[in-house]
Every structure is written in structure tokens, then in C-alpha cells.
Design a protein around this motif. Structure first.
Motif, PDB file in Angstrom:
ATOM      1  N   ILE A   3       0.675  -1.207   0.025  1.00  0.00           N
ATOM      2  CA  ILE A   3      -0.080   0.154  -0.101  1.00  0.00           C
ATOM      3  C   ILE A   3       0.938   1.224  -0.083  1.00  0.00           C
ATOM      4  O   ILE A   3       0.360   2.259  -0.215  1.00  0.00           O
ATOM      5  CB  ILE A   3      -0.912   0.026   1.122  1.00  0.00           C
ATOM      6  N   ASP A   5       3.194   1.757  -1.834  1.00  0.00           N
ATOM      7  CA  ASP A   5       3.629   2.073  -3.290  1.00  0.00           C
ATOM      8  C   ASP A   5       2.691   2.785  -4.051  1.00  0.00           C
ATOM      9  O   ASP A   5       2.762   3.056  -5.271  1.00  0.00           O
ATOM     10  CB  ASP A   5       3.965   0.666  -3.870  1.00  0.00           C
ATOM     11  N   ILE A   6       1.564   2.870  -3.583  1.00  0.00           N
ATOM     12  CA  ILE A   6       0.440   3.467  -4.064  1.00  0.00           C
ATOM     13  C   ILE A   6       0.643   5.403  -4.141  1.00  0.00           C
ATOM     14  O   ILE A   6       0.989   5.872  -3.196  1.00  0.00           O
ATOM     15  CB  ILE A   6      -1.201   3.321  -3.750  1.00  0.00           C
ATOM     16  N   GLU A   7       0.488   5.859  -5.256  1.00  0.00           N
ATOM     17  CA  GLU A   7       0.539   7.099  -5.557  1.00  0.00           C
ATOM     18  C   GLU A   7      -0.837   7.642  -5.374  1.00  0.00           C
ATOM     19  O   GLU A   7      -1.743   7.326  -6.325  1.00  0.00           O
ATOM     20  CB  GLU A   7       1.138   7.407  -6.652  1.00  0.00           C
ATOM     21  N   TRP A   8      -1.420   8.528  -4.327  1.00  0.00           N
ATOM     22  CA  TRP A   8      -2.758   8.947  -4.139  1.00  0.00           C
ATOM     23  C   TRP A   8      -2.802  10.295  -4.658  1.00  0.00           C
ATOM     24  O   TRP A   8      -1.751  11.185  -4.682  1.00  0.00           O
ATOM     25  CB  TRP A   8      -3.076   8.897  -2.587  1.00  0.00           C
ATOM     26  N   LYS A  66      -2.683   5.810  -8.352  1.00  0.00           N
ATOM     27  CA  LYS A  66      -2.069   4.889  -9.201  1.00  0.00           C
ATOM     28  C   LYS A  66      -1.396   3.907  -8.395  1.00  0.00           C
ATOM     29  O   LYS A  66      -0.651   4.224  -7.445  1.00  0.00           O
ATOM     30  CB  LYS A  66      -0.913   5.543 -10.248  1.00  0.00           C
ATOM     31  N   ASN A  67      -1.446   2.313  -8.761  1.00  0.00           N
ATOM     32  CA  ASN A  67      -0.747   1.561  -8.217  1.00  0.00           C
ATOM     33  C   ASN A  67       0.002   0.797  -9.341  1.00  0.00           C
ATOM     34  O   ASN A  67      -0.283   0.184 -10.112  1.00  0.00           O
ATOM     35  CB  ASN A  67      -1.836   0.440  -7.642  1.00  0.00           C
ATOM     36  N   ILE A  72      -6.343   3.721 -10.091  1.00  0.00           N
ATOM     37  CA  ILE A  72      -7.351   3.291  -8.975  1.00  0.00           C
ATOM     38  C   ILE A  72      -8.418   4.227  -9.354  1.00  0.00           C
ATOM     39  O   ILE A  72      -8.385   5.497  -9.138  1.00  0.00           O
ATOM     40  CB  ILE A  72      -6.656   3.680  -7.483  1.00  0.00           C
ATOM     41  N   GLU A  86      -8.881  -1.302 -10.386  1.00  0.00           N
ATOM     42  CA  GLU A  86      -7.721  -0.778 -10.920  1.00  0.00           C
ATOM     43  C   GLU A  86      -7.483  -1.217 -12.342  1.00  0.00           C
ATOM     44  O   GLU A  86      -7.574  -2.510 -12.783  1.00  0.00           O
ATOM     45  CB  GLU A  86      -6.587  -1.628  -9.827  1.00  0.00           C
TER      46      GLU A  86
END
Length: 97
Positions: A3, A5-8, A66-67, A72, A86
Motif C-alpha cells: 500500500i 507504493d500507491i500514489e494517491w 495509481k498503483n 485506481i 484498478e
């Protein structure tokens, strides 16, 4: 991927998802609508409030982040929670209004 690594994205961006009649199924009481799509053998579904469907052709969604190489997407919250997909850039482009 973890989690972390997710760019919010802040703020998330509103989009509309194009729907075909065969992708929409109203639930018996009419409060929720079930939508289903397939991309390269992968099936995605979401239960969203019927009141959010526009002209029986579009569903609202949010680009949340983005994951890795996947975007996302959040749909409106329904009785079953918040549907999340996703998708790749190409998959998203093929269904964005």
C-alpha cells in the motif's frame, strides 16, 4: 506491491464511465444498480446507487491514484461499500466519456 507504493492524487479527479445497456442491471428494489465490464478476460463489477447513473448511459467515478501501472478508480458508495477498480491507461481510456 504494498500500500505504501500507491500514489494517491489530491484532489481526485471526477470522470464519467460509459455504459452499454448489457452492462447495467437494476437490483430488485431499484435503489442500487449493478454494472459489469470485462477487459482482456478480467471481469470488473460495481454496485452503485441507481440515483448516480446519468441518462442510463454513464456512471460517475473518481480517479484516486495509481498503483504501479494501474489507475485506481472509486465509484459512489452503495449498500455494499465503495467499489474500487484498478485499470490500465488503455482500459480506462476505452470507457471514459
Amino acid at each position: 506491491m504494498s500500500i505504501s507504493d500507491i500514489e494517491w492524487w489530491d484532489p481526485p479527479r471526477k470522470i464519467m464511465i460509459k455504459l452499454e445497456p448489457h452492462q447495467i442491471k437494476r437490483m430488485p428494489l431499484g435503489h442500487d444498480t449493478f454494472i459489469v465490464m470485462e477487459f482482456g478476460g478480467r471481469q470488473f463489477d460495481a454496485l452503485i446507487p441507481t440515483s448516480t447513473i446519468v441518462d442510463n448511459k454513464y456512471a460517475p467515478a473518481m480517479l484516486a491514484g495509481k498503483n504501479g501501472d494501474r489507475i485506481i478508480i472509486y465509484f459512489p458508495i452503495s449498500n455494499e461499500g465503495r467499489p474500487t477498480w484498478e485499470l490500465t491507461d488503455a482500459e480506462l481510456e476505452s470507457i471514459t466519456a
